[in-house]
Each structure stands twice: as structure tokens, then as C-alpha cells.
Motif scaffolding. Structure first.
Motif, PDB file in Angstrom:
ATOM      1  N   TYR A   1       0.837   3.887  -3.012  1.00  0.00           N
ATOM      2  CA  TYR A   1       0.146   5.147  -2.694  1.00  0.00           C
ATOM      3  C   TYR A   1       0.791   6.378  -3.338  1.00  0.00           C
ATOM      4  CZ  TYR A   1      -2.353   8.566   0.195  1.00  0.00           C
ATOM      5  OH  TYR A   1      -3.109   9.615   0.623  1.00  0.00           O
TER       6      TYR A   1
ATOM      7  N   LYS B   1      -0.343   7.575 -10.366  1.00  0.00           N
ATOM      8  CA  LYS B   1      -1.127   6.559 -11.100  1.00  0.00           C
ATOM      9  C   LYS B   1      -1.568   7.035 -12.480  1.00  0.00           C
ATOM     10  CE  LYS B   1      -2.128   5.981  -7.072  1.00  0.00           C
ATOM     11  NZ  LYS B   1      -1.388   6.193  -5.834  1.00  0.00           N
TER      12      LYS B   1
ATOM     13  N   LEU C   1      -6.756   3.944   3.510  1.00  0.00           N
ATOM     14  CA  LEU C   1      -5.929   4.411   4.627  1.00  0.00           C
ATOM     15  C   LEU C   1      -6.766   5.184   5.646  1.00  0.00           C
ATOM     16  CD1 LEU C   1      -2.679   5.457   2.733  1.00  0.00           C
ATOM     17  CD2 LEU C   1      -2.967   3.524   4.279  1.00  0.00           C
TER      18      LEU C   1
ATOM     19  N   PHE D   1      -6.712   4.237  -2.468  1.00  0.00           N
ATOM     20  CA  PHE D   1      -5.707   4.132  -1.404  1.00  0.00           C
ATOM     21  C   PHE D   1      -6.005   5.123  -0.281  1.00  0.00           C
ATOM     22  CE2 PHE D   1      -3.659   2.608  -5.260  1.00  0.00           C
ATOM     23  CZ  PHE D   1      -3.260   1.347  -4.838  1.00  0.00           C
ATOM     24  N   GLN D   2      -6.451   6.313  -0.682  1.00  0.00           N
ATOM     25  CA  GLN D   2      -6.810   7.341   0.296  1.00  0.00           C
ATOM     26  C   GLN D   2      -7.948   6.837   1.184  1.00  0.00           C
ATOM     27  OE1 GLN D   2      -5.397  10.510   0.806  1.00  0.00           O
ATOM     28  NE2 GLN D   2      -6.681  10.276   2.621  1.00  0.00           N
TER      29      GLN D   2
ATOM     30  N   LEU E   1       0.837  -1.207   0.000  1.00  0.00           N
ATOM     31  CA  LEU E   1       0.000   0.000   0.000  1.00  0.00           C
ATOM     32  C   LEU E   1       0.877   1.264   0.000  1.00  0.00           C
ATOM     33  CD1 LEU E   1      -3.103   0.111   0.196  1.00  0.00           C
ATOM     34  CD2 LEU E   1      -2.850   0.686   2.588  1.00  0.00           C
ATOM     35  N   TYR E   2       1.891   1.257   0.868  1.00  0.00           N
ATOM     36  CA  TYR E   2       2.779   2.421   0.961  1.00  0.00           C
ATOM     37  C   TYR E   2       3.588   2.590  -0.332  1.00  0.00           C
ATOM     38  CZ  TYR E   2       1.700   2.532   5.943  1.00  0.00           C
ATOM     39  OH  TYR E   2       1.052   2.607   7.141  1.00  0.00           O
TER      40      TYR E   2
ATOM     41  N   SER F   1     -10.511  12.672  -1.505  1.00  0.00           N
ATOM     42  CA  SER F   1     -10.647  11.852  -2.721  1.00  0.00           C
ATOM     43  C   SER F   1     -11.391  12.599  -3.822  1.00  0.00           C
ATOM     44  CB  SER F   1     -11.392  10.556  -2.407  1.00  0.00           C
ATOM     45  OG  SER F   1     -10.671   9.819  -1.481  1.00  0.00           O
TER      46      SER F   1
END
Lengths: 253, 250
Positions: free
Chosen positions: B98, B102, B134, B130-131, B94-95, B181
Motif C-alpha cells: 500500500y 507504485k 481497504l 489498495f485504497q 497489502l500493508y 481513488s
């Protein structure tokens, strides 16, 4: 009275290498109130958490009403020191939650309205915890615990964060409500006066969880504080609290 | 009521101040690259249907992306928050993903999902999910252990634990994540809508730019701003309805 409603049979519990309770054995009766006092670190809260089924003993076993405690049970209620009221629930939502969890949601309105009246919270039904005073929050948490009709209620320092007047009011309310429901109560307190006012039996915890039981005649007196020898009893209890290992002793104040 | 009126007045004052600064910039620079706000608004009033069509196309793409991201991202975020093994296994990935831009994957998405809406929506999902994950994971992290113990004391089922504890507890963080987002989604669409489409506010702005029609370009930018205001206002309303305790705390 059922004398072995709660039994601790050689119960041992440690945090890492530190043994907090060492082979504790104890029998407690049904429908009575027990004040659990002792110095910090003697294992009072641990004993309560074991009884609630939140933690498991390393050795020995605990039974309530003949059934061994291995996990939390519906007939055991717990009133936490920090209450644990959810910030997103109004007083009404908080108190009706246990009924919904038990699948009795349709009874919620009737029962909740009733208990909120008893707790003098009927004008605060739509308030969130941050909108309530300390006493109102405490009464909400008590109502949330009692509405599930537990046979055994465990309380961890229920009034420690309250001012003297609110504390007295809540102590009276707790005893009235429990007597009405014939609920067995075990509560941890650091307040000697509270122990004598509310605990029919006082359990003093010493080193390694050694317990002394003291029968307390003052808990059944309506205005115990008005008795001349009430404060003498407080002084006596404080002295006994300062004595070291008192395993197995049974006394009267 | 008085408070609401005051808030509306403040917002209006903020918008007028923005127009005033824009006009000042226009007067100082004296270039047709920065048209005056009056001219831009006047232009917008001549093409309301075109702006509405392009704005709607963008709003639908954002709505689809946010909707799908929520459906996938919320359960995934909860899983990361609750199951420590999942967190240990997936957090490094994920890290890693992120911070990667993209948007650079747009050609790959176009190749995989075609030139239509699907590739654009999937790109935005890939950017915002991802936002959301998290935010939800952090929301689960912040739930007090005491609350879990309270639920334990009532002998709840796993489903009841989600319904009464986890879902309401993560809502504040989820709305914060959603706000971020939506901003990112709009900004990403500006880029994604430049390829293989003739609809979308991003397309409208860059098309005007290539034509060097700066009044049209600024009218698109202003419309994009209004789309943002609209979406954030909707989100604020939904939040007020779903997280009423926070409104009272404030």
C-alpha cells in the motif's frame, strides 16, 4: 393444545468455564404466550438463542414441533432487543424483505401494505429507521418478523427501550397480532407487569437455568390492570423471582 | 430547492475566492511563471478543442482504471473482510504494498504491457486498488454482528446475504474510497501521461512546462481541476442515488 410443541431435554450450555444452563428440561405448548423472567446472567437470552438455533447446546437436545433445532428455521421468528433494522432500508423495504427472501416478492406489495396498516405504519412507508420514533421502529421490526408468518416468535426484551405509553400500546398490539395468527410467543423481559400482562405462563429462571412455571390468569383478562388484585400478583411474582433454585415447581399466581 | 441554490452559491463563491487569491499571488510575485487567472481563462477559450481532447483522454483512462479496480477490488475487499484466514494471510502483503510509490513501477509496466494505454491504466489500477480494497474491507468490518444474526433468523442463502446486507452496508465506505481513488488517479496520470503519449491533460501540462509556456501550463492545471470537479460531481450524484439514507441522515 399440543403440550410438547417445544421441548428442552437435559439441555446444557456454558460460556467457557461458566455453565449457564445445566440439564434443563422443559415442555411448552403451542399457541400460548410465555414470559421468561429472571435475574441478570441466569441465561434467559441464551435459552432464546438456543431455541432460535443461533447457538448449539453442549448437551441434550431441543425440538420444536418434533424437529430438532440445529440451525435457524423459517418457522421461528426472532424480534431482537436492538431490533436490527438496516439503516439503508425504508419501512416498506424492511418489511417486504422477508417475503423476497422466501421467494414471494410478487406478493410483497399486497401483504406489506396490509400489515403496515395493522401496525399503523402506512404513513411511514418511505421513511428510514433514523426518521422513525422508538415505537415506530419497534412496530417496523415486529412487522418484518411477523410477515414471514412464523409459528413461533421469540422476543428479547421487546419493549425495554420504550416509554410507558408506547410500551403499553405495543404490548396490546403484539398480543392482538399473535392471537390472530395463533403464534406461540416466548419473550424475555425484566418488567414484572409486562410478564403478567402478556405471558399466559410465566417462566422464572433461577440458578443454572432452573425453571419454575407459573400459570397466569391475568394474561387472558382484557383490562388486567383494572383488576384489584393485579398489583398483588405483581408483588407475589417479584417475591418468587427473589427465591433461589425453584426447579420443577409449578404454581399459579 | 432553496438548499441546492445555497450550495451552488457557496461553490461559486469558493471558486471566485480562489481566483481572487490567484490574482493576488500574480500581482505580488510579478513573474510570468504565475500568469493572471484572467489571462489563463482567456487562453483556455482560444483552445477549447485541444483541452477537451486531452481532458477526455485522461477521463477515459481514469474511468477504465476505476472500473477495473472496482471489479477486482470490491470482491477482494469483501473476501478480506469476511474470511479471517484470507485477512491473516493477505493483510501483511497489502500493508507492505500500500505505501510503496507504485509510480516507480511505470517502466516495468511499460516493459510488460507496452507503451500504449494499457501500461498507464494498469499503473493507476495498481495505485488505487489498495485504497478500494481497504475501504471495502473496513466497510465489512463495520457491519454490526446483529445484522448478520437478523439475516440468519431469516435463513438466507449466501447470495441473499450479499444482496441484502453486505453490498448495501459497504456502499458508504466504498464511495469514500472512490473519492480518494479518483483524486489519486488524476494525480498519478499527470506523471504517467508524460511517457509515450501525446494525449492526456498530464501530457498537456508538462508539454507546456517544457516549452515554458506558463499560461498554457496553468490552463492545463485549471482544466485538470475542472475534470476533478466533473468526476466528483458525477460521483456525488451516483452516491446520492445509491446511498439515499445517508443523504437523509445528513
Amino acid at each position: 393444545m399440543q403440550n410438547n410443541y417445544i421441548t428442552f431435554d437435559h439441555v446444557t450450555f456454558s460460556y467457557g468455564t461458566q455453565t449457564v444452563l445445566k440439564k434443563i428440561s422443559l415442555n411448552l405448548g403451542k399457541g400460548r404466550t410465555y414470559a421468561l423472567i429472571g435475574k441478570s446472567g441466569t441465561g434467559k437470552s441464551t435459552l432464546l438463542n438456543l431455541l432460535a438455533g443461533f447457538i448449539k447446546p453442549e448437551g441434550g437436545n431441543i425440538t420444536v414441533n418434533g424437529e430438532e433445532i440445529s440451525a435457524p428455521r423459517k418457522d421461528i421468528g426472532f424480534l431482537f432487543q436492538d431490533l436490527g433494522l438496516f439503516p439503508w432500508q425504508t419501512v416498506f423495504e424492511a418489511v417486504s424483505m422477508p417475503l423476497k427472501l422466501l421467494g414471494r416478492g410478487e406478493q410483497a406489495k399486497l401483504y406489506v401494505t396490509g400489515i403496515l396498516k395493522e401496525m399503523k405504519l402506512e404513513n411511514h412507508m418511505d421513511k428510514y429507521p433514523h426518521e422513525l420514533s422508538g415505537g415506530e421502529r419497534q412496530r417496523t421490526a415486529l412487522a418484518r418478523t411477523l410477515i414471514a408468518e412464523p409459528e413461533l416468535l421469540l422476543m428479547d426484551e421487546p419493549t425495554s427501550a420504550l416509554d410507558a405509553m408506547t410500551k403499553e400500546e405495543l404490548q396490546g398490539l403484539i398480543i392482538r397480532e399473535l392471537k390472530k395468527r395463533r403464534t406461540t410467543l416466548i419473550f424475555v423481559t425484566h418488567d414484572i407487569e409486562e410478564a403478567i400482562l402478556m405471558g399466559e405462563t410465566i417462566l422464572i429462571m433461577g440458578e443454572n437455568g432452573a425453571i419454575t412455571q407459573i400459570e397466569n390468569p391475568y394474561a387472558s383478562i382484557e383490562n388486567a390492570k383494572e383488576q384489584l388484585d393485579f398489583y398483588e400478583a405483581c408483588i407475589n411474582l417479584r417475591k418468587q423471582l427473589n427465591v433461589g433454585d425453584q426447579r420443577g415447581k409449578e404454581e399459579t399466581l | 430547492m432553496m438548499k441546492d441554490k445555497k450550495i451552488t452559491e457557496n461553490k461559486l463563491l469558493g471558486f471566485i475566492s480562489f481566483l481572487f487569491l490567484w490574482e493576488l499571488l500574480h500581482l505580488l510575485l510579478k513573474t510570468h511563471t504565475v500568469p493572471s487567472p484572467v489571462e489563463t481563462i482567456a487562453y483556455m477559450l482560444t483552445v477549447p478543442a485541444a483541452l477537451a481532447t486531452h481532458s477526455c483522454a485522461s477521463i477515459l483512462r481514469v474511468a477504465a482504471s476505476v472500473g477495473i479496480s472496482l471489479i477486482v477490488g470490491v470482491p477482494a475487499g469483501i473476501l478480506l473482510g469476511i474470511h479471517k484466514t484470507c485477512r491473516r494471510l493477505l493483510s501483511p502483503l497489502l500493508y507492505f504494498l500500500y505505501p510503496i510509490p507504485k509510480i516507480a513501477f511505470l517502466p516495468v509496466f511499460m516493459l510488460l504491457f507496452g507503451l500504449g494505454n494499457a501500461s498507464k491504466i494498469i499503473l493507476v489500477i495498481f495505485i488505487i486498488i489498495f485504497q478500494i480494497m481497504l475501504s471495502v474491507r473496513d466497510g465489512v468490518d463495520q457491519i454490526s454482528a446483529l445484522y448478520f444474526r437478523v439475516m440468519d433468523s431469516f435463513c438466507v442463502s449466501a447470495l441473499q446475504r450479499y444482496r441484502y446486507l453486505i453490498l448495501p452496508a459497504i456502499l458508504p465506505q466504498l464511495f469514500t474510497g472512490l473519492r480518494i481513488s479518483i483524486g489519486i488517479a488524476l494525480a498519478s496520470l499527470f506523471f504517467a501521461e508524460n511517457y509515450a503519449t501525446t494525449y492526456g491533460i498530464g501530457y498537456y501540462i508538462l508539454s507546456a512546462w517544457t516549452k515554458m509556456n506558463y499560461t498554457e501550463m496553468f490552463s492545463g492545471i485549471l482544466a485538470l481541476g475542472f475534470v476533478g470537479i466533473l468526476l466528483f460531481q458525477i460521483l456525488d450524484r451516483v452516491e446520492m442515488h445509491m446511498v439515499p439514507w445517508l443523504k437523509k441522515e445528513k
